[in-house]
Design an enzyme around this catalytic site. Sequence first.
Site, PDB file in Angstrom:
ATOM      1  N   CYS A 258       0.747  -1.291   0.159  1.00 25.88           N
ATOM      2  CA  CYS A 258       0.266  -0.072  -0.040  1.00 25.88           C
ATOM      3  C   CYS A 258       0.902   1.265   0.067  1.00 25.88           C
ATOM      4  O   CYS A 258       2.076   1.268   0.303  1.00 25.88           O
ATOM      5  CB  CYS A 258      -0.806   0.087   1.157  1.00 25.88           C
ATOM      6  SG  CYS A 258      -0.055   0.258   2.792  1.00 25.88           S
TER       7      CYS A 258
ATOM      8  N   ASP B 293       2.342   7.364  15.319  1.00 22.51           N
ATOM      9  CA  ASP B 293       1.315   6.179  15.044  1.00 22.51           C
ATOM     10  C   ASP B 293       1.474   5.062  15.997  1.00 22.51           C
ATOM     11  O   ASP B 293       0.476   4.727  16.539  1.00 22.51           O
ATOM     12  CB  ASP B 293       2.119   5.523  13.868  1.00 22.51           C
ATOM     13  CG  ASP B 293       1.202   4.324  13.320  1.00 22.51           C
ATOM     14  OD1 ASP B 293       0.152   4.334  13.160  1.00 22.51           O
ATOM     15  OD2 ASP B 293       1.857   3.425  12.706  1.00 22.51           O
TER      16      ASP B 293
ATOM     17  N   LEU C  90      -7.712  10.729   7.998  1.00 23.12           N
ATOM     18  CA  LEU C  90      -7.641  12.511   7.999  1.00 23.12           C
ATOM     19  C   LEU C  90      -7.696  12.851   6.657  1.00 23.12           C
ATOM     20  O   LEU C  90      -6.828  12.484   5.808  1.00 23.12           O
ATOM     21  CB  LEU C  90      -6.605  12.647   8.845  1.00 23.12           C
ATOM     22  CG  LEU C  90      -6.769  14.336   9.276  1.00 23.12           C
ATOM     23  CD1 LEU C  90      -7.561  14.512  10.433  1.00 23.12           C
ATOM     24  CD2 LEU C  90      -5.330  14.863   9.405  1.00 23.12           C
TER      25      LEU C  90
ATOM     26  N   CYS D 195     -17.455  15.640   3.905  1.00 27.83           N
ATOM     27  CA  CYS D 195     -17.998  14.584   3.280  1.00 27.83           C
ATOM     28  C   CYS D 195     -19.403  14.687   2.683  1.00 27.83           C
ATOM     29  O   CYS D 195     -19.545  13.932   1.648  1.00 27.83           O
ATOM     30  CB  CYS D 195     -17.833  13.325   4.069  1.00 27.83           C
ATOM     31  SG  CYS D 195     -16.064  12.412   4.436  1.00 27.83           S
TER      32      CYS D 195
ATOM     33  N   LYS E  68      -0.360 -12.863  11.328  1.00 27.80           N
ATOM     34  CA  LYS E  68       0.609 -13.832  10.997  1.00 27.80           C
ATOM     35  C   LYS E  68      -0.143 -15.302  10.929  1.00 27.80           C
ATOM     36  O   LYS E  68       0.699 -16.235  10.647  1.00 27.80           O
ATOM     37  CB  LYS E  68       1.493 -13.972  12.104  1.00 27.80           C
ATOM     38  CG  LYS E  68       2.531 -12.512  11.988  1.00 27.80           C
ATOM     39  CD  LYS E  68       3.737 -12.860  13.310  1.00 27.80           C
ATOM     40  CE  LYS E  68       4.709 -11.671  12.855  1.00 27.80           C
ATOM     41  NZ  LYS E  68       5.879 -11.600  13.736  1.00 27.80           N
TER      42      LYS E  68
ATOM     43  N   CYS F 251      -4.081  -1.913   2.499  1.00 32.25           N
ATOM     44  CA  CYS F 251      -5.145  -1.850   1.537  1.00 32.25           C
ATOM     45  C   CYS F 251      -5.377  -0.325   1.315  1.00 32.25           C
ATOM     46  O   CYS F 251      -5.591   0.687   2.365  1.00 32.25           O
ATOM     47  CB  CYS F 251      -6.353  -2.403   1.864  1.00 32.25           C
ATOM     48  SG  CYS F 251      -7.817  -2.243   0.733  1.00 32.25           S
TER      49      CYS F 251
ATOM     50  N   ASN G 293      15.639 -14.457   5.344  1.00 34.00           N
ATOM     51  CA  ASN G 293      15.515 -13.467   6.335  1.00 34.00           C
ATOM     52  C   ASN G 293      16.367 -12.321   5.859  1.00 34.00           C
ATOM     53  O   ASN G 293      15.982 -11.201   6.016  1.00 34.00           O
ATOM     54  CB  ASN G 293      15.832 -14.051   7.847  1.00 34.00           C
ATOM     55  CG  ASN G 293      14.715 -14.764   7.899  1.00 34.00           C
ATOM     56  OD1 ASN G 293      13.488 -14.776   7.476  1.00 34.00           O
ATOM     57  ND2 ASN G 293      14.916 -15.741   9.042  1.00 34.00           N
TER      58      ASN G 293
ATOM     59  N   LYS H 219       8.971 -11.279   7.225  1.00 34.22           N
ATOM     60  CA  LYS H 219       8.574 -11.865   5.954  1.00 34.22           C
ATOM     61  C   LYS H 219       7.356 -12.612   5.923  1.00 34.22           C
ATOM     62  O   LYS H 219       6.808 -12.908   5.025  1.00 34.22           O
ATOM     63  CB  LYS H 219       9.801 -12.407   5.194  1.00 34.22           C
ATOM     64  CG  LYS H 219      10.049 -13.897   5.975  1.00 34.22           C
ATOM     65  CD  LYS H 219      11.507 -14.495   5.223  1.00 34.22           C
ATOM     66  CE  LYS H 219      11.614 -15.939   5.666  1.00 34.22           C
ATOM     67  NZ  LYS H 219      12.673 -16.513   5.023  1.00 34.22           N
TER      68      LYS H 219
END
Length: 383
Positions: free
Chosen positions: A97, A134, A158, A188, A222, A240, A280, A297
């Site tokens: 993404c 974050d 946002l 919106c 996972k 996404c 790895n 991974k």
Amino acid sequence: MDIHELKADMIEYSQSIGIDKIGIASPDVFTELKERLRAQQENGYQSGFEKGTVDERTQPQNLVPEAKSIISIALAYPSKLQDAPQSVKGDRRGLFCRASWGQDYHDVLRDRLNKLAEYLEEKYPGFVFRSMVDTGELSDRAVAERAGIGFTGKNTNLITEEFGSYVYLGEMITNIPFSPDDPVEDSCGDCNICVDACPTGALIQGGQLNAQKCIAFLTQTKGFLPDEYRGVIGNRLYGCDTCQTVCPKNKRKRNLIHEEFQPDPEKVKPKLKPLLSISNREFKETYGEMAGSWRGKKPIQRNAILALAHFKDDSANDDLVRLMKEDPRPVIRGTAAWALGKIGNPDAYDSIMLAKQKENDAEVIAEMEKGIKLLEKEPKQLS
């Protein structure tokens, strides 16, 4: 010291170090957010990646008792991949993404916040601060909304006037009594495109997200991906963007501003089959600077297997058989077996049956049985 003058100087300095938007929020309790977070918990809509208690996430003075203001910053990131390589039959590609393009945004925003802190330390004696990007307790989006950076759209992102929703956010709680900025009005309106377009229905309604159903979350898990989502993940390896790409507010927003965020097309749209055998060390060297590598991974490889199944790429059969037989990780073995059934190559039937005889893991065996059933739905393939 004139705080108003300091604020003006800080804003000017922030532009010189590559901060695209900056605003000030009060450190008052985020009452509305607190109610929303409690509802999220009660409904089981949280991802599990959240940090801190509801009180810690909504009461800045619990984190910094001296807090007098919160500085919110935003950096824009690109929305268009220039010179994108083509995904062709027999050589299919996956996709990271947009929020994982270029250098890890956590590092870039922390650098900007550190420079801003150094500047303020020189200007304000007794400066106290705490920065986060974050992964901190505060909601970056809620702080940015209160600080007038933008408004929260129905896609829960946002949205800024200048850059759309393609912005990274970070904040700094400080003891400087900066005057707060005014919030931006939600615009919106009646638009519901993002809610309607969400592939899994994760947007329950405008502004409410069930993270457990969100593909951006699912690609980071996972374990085995639940069956109901395997048909909609497509070729997504991490994250996404659907609810952003359909948003009218993002139309014609390219944001080719920061060199750090410029994507390497071969990294953000990589070939799928090489990912199945990457070591790895190779993974870390190739993808380590990207935000999408933070879970390691394994999720990327699982998603690559699902993408090959999505494309029904039978050129990957030998690779998938090898993983099903030899990989030490049950999730990879089982997902490979399911993918072989989904792709539908008739040779896969015997391969799965033989591997099943030697398999001891119950979950892997269940995935093998799913693969066999998928093959049996097309009996002509098994003749």
